[in-house]
Design a protein around this motif. Structure first.
Motif, mmCIF file in Angstrom:
data_model
loop_
_atom_site.group_PDB
_atom_site.id
_atom_site.type_symbol
_atom_site.label_atom_id
_atom_site.label_comp_id
_atom_site.label_asym_id
_atom_site.label_seq_id
_atom_site.Cartn_x
_atom_site.Cartn_y
_atom_site.Cartn_z
ATOM 1 N N ILE A 1 11.134 -21.815 31.840
ATOM 2 C CA ILE A 1 10.873 -20.379 31.759
ATOM 3 C C ILE A 1 12.019 -19.666 31.046
ATOM 4 O O ILE A 1 11.800 -18.825 30.156
ATOM 5 C CB ILE A 1 10.673 -19.786 33.175
ATOM 6 C CG1 ILE A 1 9.451 -20.421 33.833
ATOM 7 C CG2 ILE A 1 10.530 -18.272 33.102
ATOM 8 C CD1 ILE A 1 9.161 -19.894 35.224
ATOM 9 N N VAL A 2 13.250 -20.012 31.418
ATOM 10 C CA VAL A 2 14.410 -19.345 30.809
ATOM 11 C C VAL A 2 14.442 -19.613 29.303
ATOM 12 O O VAL A 2 14.629 -18.698 28.496
ATOM 13 C CB VAL A 2 15.722 -19.840 31.464
ATOM 14 C CG1 VAL A 2 16.918 -19.168 30.798
ATOM 15 C CG2 VAL A 2 15.712 -19.573 32.949
ATOM 16 N N ALA A 3 14.226 -20.868 28.923
ATOM 17 C CA ALA A 3 14.281 -21.215 27.498
ATOM 18 C C ALA A 3 13.153 -20.537 26.731
ATOM 19 O O ALA A 3 13.363 -20.001 25.630
ATOM 20 C CB ALA A 3 14.203 -22.733 27.334
ATOM 21 N N SER A 4 11.979 -20.517 27.323
ATOM 22 C CA SER A 4 10.821 -19.954 26.640
ATOM 23 C C SER A 4 10.967 -18.444 26.431
ATOM 24 O O SER A 4 10.669 -17.909 25.355
ATOM 25 C CB SER A 4 9.570 -20.286 27.459
ATOM 26 O OG SER A 4 8.554 -19.377 27.233
ATOM 27 N N MET A 5 11.460 -17.751 27.468
ATOM 28 C CA MET A 5 11.662 -16.307 27.326
ATOM 29 C C MET A 5 12.697 -16.020 26.246
ATOM 30 O O MET A 5 12.541 -15.104 25.440
ATOM 31 C CB MET A 5 12.108 -15.695 28.656
ATOM 32 C CG MET A 5 11.040 -15.659 29.718
ATOM 33 S SD MET A 5 9.647 -14.605 29.285
ATOM 34 C CE MET A 5 10.332 -13.001 29.700
ATOM 35 N N GLY A 6 13.756 -16.801 26.234
ATOM 36 C CA GLY A 6 14.787 -16.619 25.206
ATOM 37 C C GLY A 6 14.220 -16.851 23.816
ATOM 38 O O GLY A 6 14.467 -16.078 22.886
ATOM 39 N N GLY A 7 13.437 -17.917 23.689
ATOM 40 C CA GLY A 7 12.856 -18.241 22.387
ATOM 41 C C GLY A 7 11.962 -17.116 21.880
ATOM 42 O O GLY A 7 12.013 -16.733 20.711
ATOM 43 N N ASN A 8 11.155 -16.559 22.786
ATOM 44 C CA ASN A 8 10.255 -15.487 22.379
ATOM 45 C C ASN A 8 10.992 -14.221 22.005
ATOM 46 O O ASN A 8 10.688 -13.573 20.994
ATOM 47 C CB ASN A 8 9.261 -15.187 23.492
ATOM 48 C CG ASN A 8 8.011 -16.003 23.341
ATOM 49 O OD1 ASN A 8 7.094 -15.597 22.660
ATOM 50 N ND2 ASN A 8 8.009 -17.192 23.910
ATOM 51 N N ALA A 9 11.971 -13.841 22.829
ATOM 52 C CA ALA A 9 12.732 -12.628 22.536
ATOM 53 C C ALA A 9 13.454 -12.784 21.195
ATOM 54 O O ALA A 9 13.505 -11.858 20.382
ATOM 55 C CB ALA A 9 13.730 -12.355 23.651
ATOM 56 N N ALA A 10 13.996 -13.980 20.959
ATOM 57 C CA ALA A 10 14.717 -14.224 19.708
ATOM 58 C C ALA A 10 13.776 -14.161 18.512
ATOM 59 O O ALA A 10 14.135 -13.624 17.457
ATOM 60 C CB ALA A 10 15.421 -15.573 19.764
ATOM 61 N N THR A 11 12.570 -14.690 18.671
ATOM 62 C CA THR A 11 11.602 -14.652 17.571
ATOM 63 C C THR A 11 11.244 -13.209 17.231
ATOM 64 O O THR A 11 11.114 -12.846 16.053
ATOM 65 C CB THR A 11 10.331 -15.425 17.953
ATOM 66 O OG1 THR A 11 10.709 -16.758 18.293
ATOM 67 C CG2 THR A 11 9.350 -15.470 16.799
ATOM 68 N N GLN A 12 11.084 -12.382 18.245
ATOM 69 C CA GLN A 12 10.795 -10.970 17.989
ATOM 70 C C GLN A 12 11.899 -10.341 17.144
ATOM 71 O O GLN A 12 11.644 -9.774 16.081
ATOM 72 C CB GLN A 12 10.682 -10.206 19.315
ATOM 73 C CG GLN A 12 9.468 -10.604 20.153
ATOM 74 C CD GLN A 12 9.400 -9.838 21.457
ATOM 75 O OE1 GLN A 12 10.433 -9.531 22.058
ATOM 76 N NE2 GLN A 12 8.204 -9.526 21.917
ATOM 77 N N THR A 13 13.134 -10.456 17.623
ATOM 78 C CA THR A 13 14.259 -9.842 16.914
ATOM 79 C C THR A 13 14.394 -10.420 15.508
ATOM 80 O O THR A 13 14.565 -9.698 14.527
ATOM 81 C CB THR A 13 15.570 -10.104 17.677
ATOM 82 O OG1 THR A 13 15.435 -9.600 18.987
ATOM 83 C CG2 THR A 13 16.736 -9.429 16.989
ATOM 84 N N MET A 14 14.296 -11.744 15.430
ATOM 85 C CA MET A 14 14.481 -12.419 14.147
ATOM 86 C C MET A 14 13.443 -11.970 13.124
ATOM 87 O O MET A 14 13.769 -11.726 11.959
ATOM 88 C CB MET A 14 14.348 -13.921 14.384
ATOM 89 C CG MET A 14 14.427 -14.763 13.163
ATOM 90 S SD MET A 14 13.929 -16.458 13.584
ATOM 91 C CE MET A 14 12.159 -16.345 13.407
ATOM 92 N N THR A 15 12.187 -11.840 13.556
ATOM 93 C CA THR A 15 11.136 -11.446 12.617
ATOM 94 C C THR A 15 11.405 -10.043 12.077
ATOM 95 O O THR A 15 11.283 -9.795 10.874
ATOM 96 C CB THR A 15 9.766 -11.501 13.300
ATOM 97 O OG1 THR A 15 9.604 -12.807 13.834
ATOM 98 C CG2 THR A 15 8.653 -11.220 12.319
ATOM 99 N N VAL A 16 11.777 -9.141 12.971
ATOM 100 C CA VAL A 16 12.092 -7.781 12.523
ATOM 101 C C VAL A 16 13.263 -7.828 11.532
ATOM 102 O O VAL A 16 13.239 -7.174 10.488
ATOM 103 C CB VAL A 16 12.427 -6.877 13.727
ATOM 104 C CG1 VAL A 16 12.916 -5.516 13.254
ATOM 105 C CG2 VAL A 16 11.208 -6.714 14.619
ATOM 106 N N ALA A 17 14.276 -8.632 11.842
ATOM 107 C CA ALA A 17 15.455 -8.698 10.966
ATOM 108 C C ALA A 17 15.105 -9.315 9.613
ATOM 109 O O ALA A 17 15.527 -8.816 8.558
ATOM 110 C CB ALA A 17 16.562 -9.505 11.644
ATOM 111 N N VAL A 18 14.322 -10.391 9.627
ATOM 112 C CA VAL A 18 13.957 -11.044 8.360
ATOM 113 C C VAL A 18 13.159 -10.089 7.484
ATOM 114 O O VAL A 18 13.387 -9.974 6.279
ATOM 115 C CB VAL A 18 13.150 -12.334 8.630
ATOM 116 C CG1 VAL A 18 12.477 -12.846 7.368
ATOM 117 C CG2 VAL A 18 14.060 -13.417 9.203
#
Lengths: 462, 462
Positions: free
Chosen positions: B335-352
């Motif tokens: 759960i911890v890894a998955s939540m981190g992965g999703n939050a990071a994907t959100q931020t990363m997509t906006v940044a890219v």
């Protein structure tokens, strides 16, 4: 990535000609801090309205207000139309009523519509009030069309001529008309009931003799849009059929406006942006949104993800005794789920895009599904051998390697299948596949991944 | 998603006006099966070349060849230019030499260039050979510019006039010129050394009196592109500054061609497509690629993901004894890894995306990073409380809930940070952020997620 790609990327990075120049931004902020209006005007003068809008988006809220106050009546309407929605209200509230009314009055009516549609009612009314009566009527008429429709997108200024005219008559007519739009590319021919029947490119008109009949110069690309057609469909047609401009007609087929390619390009750009962000579980987010806005916008997707993660954990929980017996399983199980998630994301993204570009249809859906199944199986086999070997060497248990490999194949096949079927199903039931596919697909690969790996382990290892 | 969005999606789904009609496709395939050339021609006649190309992409390879053979010399050059790269070679090899040479001869030279650049050398030569000498020269000249440059994108047919001319002189000149391009939107003014100095929109030319000086009608939007400018930058400028057409100049500033908005729109579309696919770890893939092609294309990304997944497993392996002592940890850790992965994907997509649209710059990078940190922390806190409570209730160990909550906060903050910093760093070192961000970011959130959760557990629970 080929060598060529790398070179291109580097070139792009060096030669970032269109990003706002760092020094200019610093100088502008300094002028604002010093309250030096003359210097600010001098620095801003060479900038395009689109660049000024970008600048306003990039600086922080207090600098933005200070800049707008100092810039005063130099602020023009074009900047307003270029601004990102997220800071429009902020900028408008910072403008003095006089500056705002001057800025809005000099805007084209379709830009005013674009500006108004995202504003709150009080700000909308304030702006409508300063417009001249004719403009206000035009804007209100446009706002009466559904949001995201051709009617909202079109310009109401059209240049039309009766079908029986010659080139000479058309040129004389245009030369004597003093309210021609700034930009137009076709002369639209209409029948006596004002229904468009074809159009002539201005270039063709230029090149033809004065006595040529307009009907001899018609473009084959001619097609019209209904006023309530969805703007995404309009943009798709512009892109697919290489249109430059196209007439918009009302329910009776009468000409009411024209859509030009530059507007279609903006819609296409927005739709792409939306797809990318939705695929990543981000709403309609921009870089100038406040922290609280992005927290709120990202929360729902994270909450959904939490739900699916808990579901996956519940699957794992079924195998607590197995995990207690063989701790190595806990070490290896995230690999199976992660590979499945990645493979599914690949397939899903291709499928979502193919649906958006209308390349994935009923004619080829079955073939695409079969292709993804086979591809998942083949990649699954390769990684099964690889991971099986690693698992075996790492933990010294051959059976552990076999379990890992088998689970990998199962999950990659399921990933390929879910990656196509989920977007297809969502599209069928009328939900945007870009928005919701990710959550469903990841749930499937997590659940299947953990279940296959731990289930096989429970069966074969214990 | 607002209610309005839902309605729009549904409308889009019902009214899929531009996808190839299912019945037409079936009827065409039936005509092919029956070898009924007349019926095939009748069915294909109303279709736009772009739709015929889509049809060829959607049907399978044997149907495609049968259709092309039966369609025979009806097959025209425009279909060739509309075809997806992935099946161009296949289609070209199915055409008889006579049909191919007729098709190619009727194409515009810039379309021939576009067709040739993706073909293998023997097919390239075969096509160059059938061209007339002048066309061949033009095509070879264009191919001498770097791939993805303005020189490749431009049309070589330009309409220009000396600066000192009047409207009347320009119109007479154009009327007498018999090789005007099919589509053009501006008359480009050049100095005696053929350097462009401005342009006049055709609409303005139409509306002006014959004795008006061309220099009195200049558009302010005028800007030129260098022949070796990257096509992505050209497309960006067209979109940013709402250009319709723009002159291309050589190293001496002389006019050598013109780029029009429809070409820029295609590039913009391709760049978006590339970004979406790269973010998902898919190469330049299309729906008509063969199974083996997609297996090969997806393999590298899956292999990289395997590497990062093993890294994460290696972290977990450090805590084997902890896991053996508290099996609940194995259940909750994804759960911890998955939540981190999703939050990071959100931020990363906006940044890219913000990097691609040049909205993320040095002026606002620090503010964006701070915003992501705070957003990660705030969402982290909410989910920490939520998950802490769930963990506590589920397993009845309050300390487990605290560990889970704390790990969640740490990982969401790290996700926000990595989501911005990774794309920024990649951009700085000249690697496409869309291509490589995902792998790095997920590695960070997986490793940090497992380490924080299991590390805290080892410290606080054992």
């Amino acid at each position: 990535m080929s060598d060529q790609d790398v070179v291109t990327e580097e070139r792009e990075d060096e030669d970032d000609a269109y990003a706002l120049d760092q020094k200019t931004v610093a100088a502008i902020l300094e002028a604002v801090e010093n309250g030096d209006a003359a210097e600010l005007t001098r620095l801003m003068e060479p900038l395009h309205a689109a660049d000024i809008a970008d600048l306003l988006e990039q600086i922080d809220s207090s600098d933005r207000r200070a800049l707008i106050t100092l810039y005063g009546k130099e602020f023009d309407g074009e900047i307003l139309s270029e601004l990102d929605e997220s800071i429009r209200e902020d900028v408008i509230s910072a403008l003095s009523p006089q500056v705002l009314s001057d800025a809005v009055r000099e805007m084209e009516s379709d830009d005013v519509v674009d500006l108004l549609e995202d504003l709150e009612k009080p700000q909308q009314d304030a702006i409508l009030e300063v417009l001249e009566a004719a403009d206000r009527l035009a804007v209100e008429r446009a706002l009466s069309f559904p949001e995201y429709s051709a009617g909202r997108l079109m310009q109401r200024e059209v240049v039309m001529a009766p079908e029986h005219w010659t080139v000479g008559e058309a040129i004389d007519y245009m030369r004597n008309k003093d309210d021609l739009p700034d930009q137009f590319y076709h002369l639209i021919l209409v029948d006596p009931r004002l229904r468009p029947t074809g159009y002539v490119a201005l270039g063709k008109l230029m090149a033809a003799r004065r006595d040529t009949k307009l009907t001899d110069l018609l473009e084959t690309s001619f097609r019209t849009f209904d006023v309530d057609e969805e703007e995404g469909d309009v943009a798709y047609a512009f892109n697919q059929y290489h249109l430059i401009s196209a007439p918009v007609v009302d329910d009776d087929g009468r000409l009411v406006g024209v859509i030009t390619i530059d507007d279609a390009m903006i819609v296409l750009d927005e739709e792409h942006e939306e797809d990318i962000l939705r695929l990543a579980g981000v709403g309609d987010e921009s870089l100038s949104d406040s922290t609280l806005t992005i927290v709120r916008q990202r929360f729902p997707w994270l909450a959904i993800n939490l739900g699916t993660a808990i579901l996956a954990s519940a699957v794992i929980a079924q195998f607590e005794s197995t995990l207690a017996a063989v701790v190595a399983l806990a070490v290896l199980m995230p690999i199976v789920a992660s590979m499945g998630g990645n493979a599914a994301t690949q397939t899903m993204t291709v499928a979502v895009r193919a649906l958006a570009t209308r390349d994935l249809t009923r004619s080829n859906a079955l073939r695409v599904i079969r292709r993804e199944l086979v591809a998942g199986f083949l990649n699954g086999c390769v990684f099964a051998v690889l991971m099986g070997a690693i698992g075996m060497v790492w933990f010294g248990t051959p059976m552990l390697g076999i379990v890992l490999g088998a689970a990998m194949i199962i999950n990659l096949v399921v990933a390929g299948l879910a990656g196509v079927l989920v977007p297809l199903t969502l599209e069928k039931v009328g939900v945007d596949p870009a928005l919701a596919s990710g959550a469903f697909v990841t749930t499937v690969t997590d659940v299947v991944g953990f279940f296959a790996f731990l289930g096989l382990a429970a069966f074969l290892l214990i």
